[in-house]
Motif scaffolding. Structure first.
Motif, PDB file in Angstrom:
ATOM      1  N   ASN A   5     -49.965-133.511 -89.857  1.00  0.00           N
ATOM      2  CA  ASN A   5     -49.007-132.446 -90.145  1.00  0.00           C
ATOM      3  C   ASN A   5     -47.597-132.951 -89.834  1.00  0.00           C
ATOM      4  OD1 ASN A   5     -48.504-129.916 -91.220  1.00  0.00           O
ATOM      5  ND2 ASN A   5     -48.485-128.927 -89.222  1.00  0.00           N
ATOM      6  N   TRP A   7     -44.066-134.147 -91.216  1.00  0.00           N
ATOM      7  CA  TRP A   7     -43.235-133.905 -92.389  1.00  0.00           C
ATOM      8  C   TRP A   7     -41.829-134.453 -92.172  1.00  0.00           C
ATOM      9  CZ3 TRP A   7     -44.935-130.923 -96.672  1.00  0.00           C
ATOM     10  CH2 TRP A   7     -46.210-130.356 -96.529  1.00  0.00           C
ATOM     11  N   ARG A  25     -44.688-134.575 -96.885  1.00  0.00           N
ATOM     12  CA  ARG A  25     -45.707-134.851 -95.876  1.00  0.00           C
ATOM     13  C   ARG A  25     -45.917-136.350 -95.771  1.00  0.00           C
ATOM     14  NH1 ARG A  25     -50.802-131.055 -95.818  1.00  0.00           N
ATOM     15  NH2 ARG A  25     -51.102-130.959 -93.585  1.00  0.00           N
ATOM     16  N   THR A  83     -48.555-131.656-100.370  1.00  0.00           N
ATOM     17  CA  THR A  83     -47.845-132.915-100.126  1.00  0.00           C
ATOM     18  C   THR A  83     -46.334-132.769-100.108  1.00  0.00           C
ATOM     19  OG1 THR A  83     -47.844-133.458-102.492  1.00  0.00           O
ATOM     20  CG2 THR A  83     -49.702-134.273-101.157  1.00  0.00           C
TER      21      THR A  83
END
Length: 145
Positions: A5, A7, A25, A83
């Protein structure tokens, strides 16, 4: 395959010169290389924008709710992976890579059933090389700290 997770956020601009935030991501190499996610699904929500091209606060809040529900539903068994998220220029776009568009559509309808009708459109494309994702990942060098 473990789904991270992690980003990054970068800034871009639309053809009209409005700001677009790009959330991408990271750490998805195993998913790209697996060959299991050959189709891309993009969900677009067009909205009335402020002068910078961003959604108004109330709409932005609803979009965040929708994103949380979608991400949970799609990623619970790794059917699809969120994504990237693009926001600005009067639209928000969620980009998913999925194992199957048919099941993605079924799950999308189930996940959004509790919301009133949303102003979204869906586009799908076969993208086994993850071209859109790799293009978006290049924006990481302009990431905002």
């Amino acid at each position: 395959m473990k789904l991270s997770n992690v980003w990054f956020t970068a800034l871009s601009e639309s053809e009209e010169g409005q700001m677009i935030t790009v959330s991408g991501r990271e750490e998805l190499t195993e998913f790209v290389q697996s060959g299991k996610f050959k189709e891309r699904a993009e969900i677009t929500w067009k909205y009335e924008a402020d002068k910078l091209g961003m959604p108004l606060e109330e709409v932005a809040g609803r979009m965040e709710e929708v994103q949380a529900v979608l991400q949970k539903a799609m990623e619970k068994d790794k059917l699809s992976i969120l994504t990237g998220v693009y926001t600005g220029g009067g639209e928000k776009v969620w980009v998913f890579y999925t194992r199957t568009v048919r099941v993605f559509g079924e799950r999308l309808n189930e996940a959004l059933a509790s919301f009133e009708l949303l102003p979204i459109s869906i586009y799908t494309e076969v993208d086994p090389e993850w071209e859109e994702y790799l293009d978006m990942l290049e924006m990481k060098e302009w990431a905002v700290e």
